[in-house]
Each structure stands twice: as structure tokens, then as C-alpha cells.
Motif scaffolding. Sequence first.
Motif, mmCIF file in Angstrom:
data_model
loop_
_atom_site.group_PDB
_atom_site.id
_atom_site.type_symbol
_atom_site.label_atom_id
_atom_site.label_comp_id
_atom_site.label_asym_id
_atom_site.label_seq_id
_atom_site.Cartn_x
_atom_site.Cartn_y
_atom_site.Cartn_z
ATOM 1 N N LEU A 141 6.713 -0.490 6.169
ATOM 2 C CA LEU A 141 7.380 0.192 5.062
ATOM 3 C C LEU A 141 7.425 1.698 5.289
ATOM 4 C CD1 LEU A 141 5.689 -1.667 2.095
ATOM 5 C CD2 LEU A 141 8.075 -1.891 2.768
ATOM 6 N N TYR A 142 8.511 2.294 4.839
ATOM 7 C CA TYR A 142 8.599 3.742 4.716
ATOM 8 C C TYR A 142 8.354 4.098 3.260
ATOM 9 C CZ TYR A 142 11.257 3.655 9.129
ATOM 10 O OH TYR A 142 11.667 3.471 10.407
ATOM 11 N N ARG A 143 7.813 5.266 3.020
ATOM 12 C CA ARG A 143 7.686 5.769 1.653
ATOM 13 C C ARG A 143 8.498 7.052 1.545
ATOM 14 N NH1 ARG A 143 1.918 6.329 -1.091
ATOM 15 N NH2 ARG A 143 2.312 4.121 -1.448
ATOM 16 N N ALA B 144 8.772 10.992 -7.757
ATOM 17 C CA ALA B 144 9.443 9.707 -7.562
ATOM 18 C C ALA B 144 9.132 9.227 -6.155
ATOM 19 C CB ALA B 144 10.952 9.864 -7.750
ATOM 20 N N GLU B 145 9.062 7.920 -5.977
ATOM 21 C CA GLU B 145 8.857 7.385 -4.642
ATOM 22 C C GLU B 145 9.537 6.031 -4.527
ATOM 23 O OE1 GLU B 145 4.816 6.653 -3.567
ATOM 24 O OE2 GLU B 145 4.255 5.975 -5.556
ATOM 25 N N ILE B 146 9.959 5.738 -3.302
ATOM 26 C CA ILE B 146 10.628 4.472 -3.005
ATOM 27 C C ILE B 146 10.037 3.920 -1.722
ATOM 28 C CG2 ILE B 146 12.820 3.332 -2.522
ATOM 29 C CD1 ILE B 146 14.214 5.692 -3.924
ATOM 30 N N LEU B 147 9.650 2.656 -1.759
ATOM 31 C CA LEU B 147 9.200 1.979 -0.550
ATOM 32 C C LEU B 147 10.380 1.244 0.052
ATOM 33 C CD1 LEU B 147 5.748 0.521 -1.648
ATOM 34 C CD2 LEU B 147 6.273 2.740 -0.637
ATOM 35 N N LEU B 148 10.670 1.536 1.318
ATOM 36 C CA LEU B 148 11.831 0.993 2.009
ATOM 37 C C LEU B 148 11.397 0.217 3.244
ATOM 38 C CD1 LEU B 148 13.892 4.306 2.001
ATOM 39 C CD2 LEU B 148 14.321 2.353 0.523
ATOM 40 N N PRO B 149 12.092 -0.843 3.579
ATOM 41 C CA PRO B 149 11.761 -1.564 4.817
ATOM 42 C C PRO B 149 12.085 -0.727 6.038
ATOM 43 C CG PRO B 149 13.756 -2.457 3.838
ATOM 44 C CD PRO B 149 13.192 -1.481 2.840
ATOM 45 N N ALA B 150 11.359 -0.982 7.122
ATOM 46 C CA ALA B 150 11.560 -0.235 8.365
ATOM 47 C C ALA B 150 12.908 -0.582 8.982
ATOM 48 C CB ALA B 150 10.438 -0.559 9.349
#
Length: 326
Positions: free
Chosen positions: A34-36, A46-52
Motif C-alpha cells: 500500500l501507498y499512503r 486527510a489520507e488515502i491508502l492506495l494499492p501499489a
Amino acid sequence: MSQSFNRRRFLQITTTAALLSATGGYQASASNPLYRWRGVALGGQAEILLPAGLDVELIGNDVVSELKRLERIFSLYDTASEVSQLNREGILNNPSPEFVELLQKSKQVSELTNGNFDVTVQPLWELHSAGSGYSKVQLLKLEQSIRGLLGYKNLKVSSEKISFKKGGMAITLNGIAQGYITDKITQLLSNHGLTDSLINIGEIKALGHHPDGRNWKVAIADTSSNKDPLQTQQKSVSLNDGQAIATSSYLGTTITDGTPHLLNPLTHQDEYRYQSMSVIASDATTADALSTGFSFMSIENIRNIVDIQPNLKVHAVDNMRRTYSV
């Protein structure tokens, strides 16, 4: 001396110990899928967890652009925003579709909660923000006078015009805009083709699942077992694809004179019924608004609403530190 707590301390993304918080560059590995992404929305983190494996920089730029666009509509701190213009002039011609949509939703939630959620509480907020120079008796008298300006039924909303029926009215979107923006950013990510992300723009919404296939997990600070609000245990809840969670608490931000940020639109209230009110819903807008409105309602009345509304769940801690799951 009163302390100010940000509501975001009550909702925490929980993933894996290996999750990397990216600073500057974006990084990922086999053990850290995951990327943050981190930014600012409506004055909060604010934060978003995104797939690599994504063009995270491009997605991040689009997120920032969308956040700025929505803040120009909803932010009370921007004197040129649509909500600021409405509060200043008492009327707003040709409002943006997003403003109309959000206010229509706010009125629906006001009806559902019998007025316990009401965006027209802004005059009360302004009174308490003026400082602590009033005695308790003076403040109560001023409140009683100002309450004559409150009432969601005095807010007129159409695609052509938004206006107040009474002079001196004003609105705040603090109890619903974060959820609405969370939904909008989720839609933006979905338009990018993302299926497995977790979005936290003040409220948290799941898009797809965690990369390991499980539901996303979110921790709610549990104040029922510890008298120190800064040292709380955590209750973990899972979010399915599309579910959102919002929490309101008297431990949230205090106003200038020390008054809790939750202002009862129906009556003066010194003590709040709940230390923490969390709502899980199928959209963050609803979760955000109901977590505010439910904060002034009995568990029995909350249960009556949950029974007739699909996909609602409630986790609450009252002032006696008793917990409820509805």
C-alpha cells in the motif's frame, strides 16, 4: 483550561505493521502493498491508502484539485466560498450542483432525526466563538434569543437559488461536508479505476478490499474503559466495499469559550448524552450527518431509525461509559 481534540483521533486506519507512511516519494514493496497519500482537507489531515503499482502522483494531483474545488464551495474559512457568500448575503443565486445536493441531503437527515441534525446552528457557533466574556446567565439569554434564528425548515434550497427565510441566519457544514467530500474523492478514485483503497477525509470510506483480500479495518477509540481521553483503548470494526464510518464526540474540537463543538439545535444542553457516537452507513455523507444528529438522541430513538434505514450500524459510548451496538 479547556483542551481541543480533533475528531480524527477517534477514527484510525488499521492495516499491517509493515505499512509504510510515504513522505516525499511514494514507496511500496512485496511486504508493503500500500501507498499512503497524505494531504489537507477543510483544515484537517486527510489520507488515502492506495494499492501499489499506480501512478500515485497523477492521482494525488487530481485529489488535491478536487479538494480545492470543493473547499471553494463548502469552507467557512474561505470568504469567497459559496457557503460564506450565503451566510453573508442571506441568498445565493446559481449555486453549484454540489451545494444544492449537499443541502438537500442535510434537510433529509434533519427530517429523519426530527431536527437533531440541523446545519442552521452556525449563529450559536458564532456566539460561543466570540469568547468567554459572558456570564453563564448572559450566555443562556443570548442563546435563547439566537435560537429563534435556527431551523432547517427556514432554509430554502433549489437549483436556482439558496436562501434564508429569516435575516441573521447562517449555516455550518461541519457535521456533513467532510463526509460528502469523502464520498466525492472516493468517486474520483473509482473513476481512475481503483478498486482497493481506503479514503479518510475526516470520515473514512472503503473502496474494494484490503490487498490481502480481507475487509478494511478501522479502530474507534473506546473511552468507556479509561477516564483519560488521551489514553484510550480501541474497538476495531471492519468496513466492506462501499461502507463508510464517522464518529462524533464531545472530546472533539472545543469552541473558543470552551463549549464542546457539538451544539444541540433543539435545546440548551450542558451535558452530552454520549462520549462517542459512531455510525456506519453506505455513504460517508449519511454517516457524518447521523453521527452528529444521533449525539442528541436516545438509544431507543436511534434504534427506531436504524430499524427502518438499510445498511446502518451504530456504536456508542454514553456518559456512564456504557457501550451500545445498534
